[in-house]
Design a protein around this motif. Structure first.
Motif, PDB file in Angstrom:
ATOM      1  N   ILE A 208       0.831  -1.207   0.000  1.00 27.19           N
ATOM      2  CA  ILE A 208       0.000   0.000   0.000  1.00 27.19           C
ATOM      3  C   ILE A 208       0.865   1.255   0.000  1.00 27.19           C
ATOM      4  CG2 ILE A 208      -1.698   1.328   1.332  1.00 27.19           C
ATOM      5  CD1 ILE A 208      -2.849  -1.354   2.291  1.00 27.19           C
ATOM      6  N   PHE A 209       1.872   1.285   0.849  1.00 26.80           N
ATOM      7  CA  PHE A 209       2.745   2.453   0.937  1.00 26.80           C
ATOM      8  C   PHE A 209       3.530   2.655  -0.362  1.00 26.80           C
ATOM      9  CE2 PHE A 209       6.774   4.512   2.340  1.00 26.80           C
ATOM     10  CZ  PHE A 209       6.221   5.712   2.758  1.00 26.80           C
ATOM     11  N   SER A 210       4.029   1.569  -0.947  1.00 27.88           N
ATOM     12  CA  SER A 210       4.820   1.663  -2.174  1.00 27.88           C
ATOM     13  C   SER A 210       3.973   2.132  -3.356  1.00 27.88           C
ATOM     14  CB  SER A 210       5.472   0.315  -2.497  1.00 27.88           C
ATOM     15  OG  SER A 210       6.386  -0.053  -1.496  1.00 27.88           O
ATOM     16  N   LEU A 211       2.718   1.709  -3.395  1.00 24.61           N
ATOM     17  CA  LEU A 211       1.831   2.183  -4.462  1.00 24.61           C
ATOM     18  C   LEU A 211       1.601   3.685  -4.350  1.00 24.61           C
ATOM     19  CD1 LEU A 211      -0.814  -0.697  -4.690  1.00 24.61           C
ATOM     20  CD2 LEU A 211       0.880  -0.061  -6.416  1.00 24.61           C
ATOM     21  N   ILE A 212       1.514   4.176  -3.130  1.00 23.66           N
ATOM     22  CA  ILE A 212       1.370   5.625  -2.932  1.00 23.66           C
ATOM     23  C   ILE A 212       2.618   6.342  -3.456  1.00 23.66           C
ATOM     24  CG2 ILE A 212       1.226   7.469  -1.197  1.00 23.66           C
ATOM     25  CD1 ILE A 212      -0.413   5.514   0.524  1.00 23.66           C
ATOM     26  N   ILE A 213       3.799   5.816  -3.124  1.00 20.77           N
ATOM     27  CA  ILE A 213       5.051   6.413  -3.609  1.00 20.77           C
ATOM     28  C   ILE A 213       5.121   6.347  -5.135  1.00 20.77           C
ATOM     29  CG2 ILE A 213       7.570   6.289  -3.556  1.00 20.77           C
ATOM     30  CD1 ILE A 213       6.298   7.251  -0.943  1.00 20.77           C
TER      31      ILE A 213
ATOM     32  N   ILE B 296      -3.692  11.332  -5.645  1.00 17.36           N
ATOM     33  CA  ILE B 296      -3.649  12.098  -6.891  1.00 17.36           C
ATOM     34  C   ILE B 296      -4.529  13.333  -6.806  1.00 17.36           C
ATOM     35  CG2 ILE B 296      -4.295  12.073  -9.338  1.00 17.36           C
ATOM     36  CD1 ILE B 296      -3.449   9.135  -9.418  1.00 17.36           C
ATOM     37  N   LEU B 297      -5.742  13.154  -6.328  1.00 15.39           N
ATOM     38  CA  LEU B 297      -6.707  14.260  -6.286  1.00 15.39           C
ATOM     39  C   LEU B 297      -6.336  15.313  -5.255  1.00 15.39           C
ATOM     40  CD1 LEU B 297     -10.059  12.271  -6.638  1.00 15.39           C
ATOM     41  CD2 LEU B 297      -8.783  13.490  -8.416  1.00 15.39           C
TER      42      LEU B 297
ATOM     43  N   ILE C 161      -7.580  -5.695  -0.226  1.00 16.78           N
ATOM     44  CA  ILE C 161      -6.254  -5.080  -0.291  1.00 16.78           C
ATOM     45  C   ILE C 161      -6.084  -4.286  -1.581  1.00 16.78           C
ATOM     46  CG2 ILE C 161      -3.782  -5.557  -0.460  1.00 16.78           C
ATOM     47  CD1 ILE C 161      -4.316  -8.030   1.332  1.00 16.78           C
ATOM     48  N   ILE C 162      -6.467  -4.890  -2.708  1.00 19.62           N
ATOM     49  CA  ILE C 162      -6.301  -4.219  -4.006  1.00 19.62           C
ATOM     50  C   ILE C 162      -7.191  -2.986  -4.102  1.00 19.62           C
ATOM     51  CG2 ILE C 162      -6.647  -4.452  -6.498  1.00 19.62           C
ATOM     52  CD1 ILE C 162      -5.834  -7.408  -6.195  1.00 19.62           C
ATOM     53  N   SER C 163      -8.466  -3.119  -3.729  1.00 23.05           N
ATOM     54  CA  SER C 163      -9.392  -1.989  -3.824  1.00 23.05           C
ATOM     55  C   SER C 163      -9.001  -0.867  -2.868  1.00 23.05           C
ATOM     56  CB  SER C 163     -10.825  -2.446  -3.545  1.00 23.05           C
ATOM     57  OG  SER C 163     -10.924  -3.039  -2.263  1.00 23.05           O
ATOM     58  N   SER C 164      -8.537  -1.220  -1.670  1.00 24.89           N
ATOM     59  CA  SER C 164      -8.104  -0.201  -0.703  1.00 24.89           C
ATOM     60  C   SER C 164      -6.899   0.561  -1.236  1.00 24.89           C
ATOM     61  CB  SER C 164      -7.743  -0.850   0.636  1.00 24.89           C
ATOM     62  OG  SER C 164      -8.852  -1.499   1.207  1.00 24.89           O
TER      63      SER C 164
ATOM     64  N   LEU D 270      -6.071   1.001  -4.405  1.00 25.13           N
ATOM     65  CA  LEU D 270      -6.510   1.862  -5.513  1.00 25.13           C
ATOM     66  C   LEU D 270      -7.200   3.117  -5.005  1.00 25.13           C
ATOM     67  CD1 LEU D 270      -7.864  -0.862  -7.995  1.00 25.13           C
ATOM     68  CD2 LEU D 270      -5.747   0.439  -8.209  1.00 25.13           C
ATOM     69  N   ILE D 271      -8.057   2.968  -4.016  1.00 23.38           N
ATOM     70  CA  ILE D 271      -8.777   4.121  -3.455  1.00 23.38           C
ATOM     71  C   ILE D 271      -7.804   5.107  -2.818  1.00 23.38           C
ATOM     72  CG2 ILE D 271     -10.384   4.849  -1.630  1.00 23.38           C
ATOM     73  CD1 ILE D 271     -11.909   2.211  -2.168  1.00 23.38           C
TER      74      ILE D 271
END
Length: 413
Positions: free
Chosen positions: A192-197, A244-245, A232-235, A237-238
């Protein structure tokens, strides 16, 4: 473990330390990265000759890739400017040896040093991750580097905006390391953290490939049930949509300049007005003209400059030329034609087929990480770097080496 490594042969110790250092060299200096790759390749070749160990020639994939290399050499005769193709043609041999060395040394003595190497790579990845977050917050990274492009991060690469390629190449390897050797909940937090980065980096194409490879990895990982995977995947993505927004620079790059435009005007119109569209159109024209053998490595910018490839349908037809077509399949087809393309694709899809079967049998997360990377690289329809450049090729063949390392062996937790 470290003490045991010090007791190995000198040549083996050097290889292992170079392998540990390899990911760091990728994010610091092209010169250093190439030096490390060449040293690994040469020392490994010397080891094979000295020990009369021809293990790599017992692997069908390596035989096919060596045939591909022979094709590259023979195809020099079809290059429109041989001098431009020579370096990359013979330089490709180092990537065959690099993936072979990773295959050999990861599996050495029943994966004796796997944890040591993969944990070292994990630490380097986490350092880069923290550095990227630091750069996002303060505008410069921990050593003071700062690029001048809003909505983009570069970390230790300074003004070279390609850190997303490194992130894409190592995120799933790191996830596999954490899930295999450490606690499951750490792996979830990491993803989750890496996807944010990955969002903060600001590279749209690599972000899409990161998302796709992560979805593949989580879809087939056997540590969670279906509901947990979906959650996990949907969280994830959200969360990164919210990221981004919440940032204007990221919103401009991902929403206003890309998704919003496509939504309002259509994908075909975006294709016509974009520079990528002009690249792709000239590449397609070149392929049609040189269908069997292409124009040779590094010759795209010479060929596409010819007036016959001008197409005024594309708004940016004047900027149709670049160092490469910015799409992996068009890059291969323009350079090598259908002949070389089919040899390489057959080899890679053979590797995929064989190791998907292996994963079904062994459920090895490192195999799955390589499969996820390779599938997303080959089938995600987004712009990409040139296949034969040192940076992209090093990352690509590291992942190939990881797949190969676990073909015949099952590691224990």
């Amino acid at each position: 473990m470290f003490q045991q490594l010090l007791n190995e042969k000198t040549s083996y110790k050097i290889i292992y330390f170079l392998l540990i250092f390899l990911p760091l060299s990728i994010v610091t200096s092209s010169l250093l990265m190439n030096l490390v790759v060449i040293l690994i390749s040469l020392i490994f070749l010397l080891i094979l000759v000295k020990e009369k160990n021809f293990i790599i020639f017992n692997n069908h994939f390596f035989i096919m890739i060596f045939v591909f290399f022979i094709f590259l050499v023979v195809n020099l005769t079809n290059s429109i400017e041989i001098s431009r193709s020579l370096g990359r043609t013979f330089g490709f041999l180092r990537f065959i040896l690099l993936s072979s060395a990773i295959f050999y040394f990861l599996s050495y003595k029943n994966f004796k040093y796997l944890k040591f190497i993969s944990t070292s790579w994990m630490i380097i990845f986490l350092i880069v991750t923290i550095d990227l977050l630091y750069e996002f917050i303060f505008g410069y990274n921990i050593v003071g580097f700062s690029n001048q492009f809003p909505g983009r991060l570069s970390s230790f690469l300074n003004d070279e905006l390609k850190i997303g390629g490194y992130y894409y190449g190592f995120i799933i390897i790191t996830a596999a390391t954490i899930f295999h050797f450490y606690k499951k909940r750490f792996g979830i937090i990491f993803i989750i953290f890496s996807l944010i980065i990955a969002v903060l980096i600001g590279e749209r194409a690599n972000l899409i490939k990161i998302i796709f490879s992560t979805i593949i990895f989580f879809s087939f990982i056997n540590l969670f049930n279906i509901k947990q995977k979906i959650l996990i995947i949907s969280s994830s993505l959200i969360i990164f949509i919210c990221v981004i927004l919440s940032n204007q620079d990221l919103k401009n790059r991902f929403s206003n300049q890309f998704l919003k435009y496509i939504y309002q005007n259509g994908l075909s119109n975006y294709y016509v007005i974009s520079q990528y569209g002009a690249h792709y159109d000239s590449a397609i024209q070149i392929i049609k003209k040189n269908i069997m053998f292409g124009v040779g490595l590094k010759n795209f910018p010479i060929e596409c400059a010819k007036d016959e490839y001008i197409n005024t349908k594309f708004t940016m037809h004047g900027a149709r030329c670049s160092t490469h077509p910015h799409q992996i399949h068009l890059d291969l087809l323009t350079s090598l034609g259908l002949s070389g393309y089919l040899i390489l694709m057959f080899s890679l899809f053979y590797l995929l087929y064989k190791n998907i079967k292996n994963f079904k049998k062994n459920n090895n997360l490192f195999t799955l990480s390589g499969i996820s990377f390779l599938i997303s690289t080959l089938i995600t329809p987004v712009p990409s770097g040139a296949f034969f450049t040192s940076y992209a090729a090093t990352i690509f063949w590291i992942n190939i080496g990881i797949i190969l390392a676990f073909e015949k062996f099952k590691i224990k937790n």
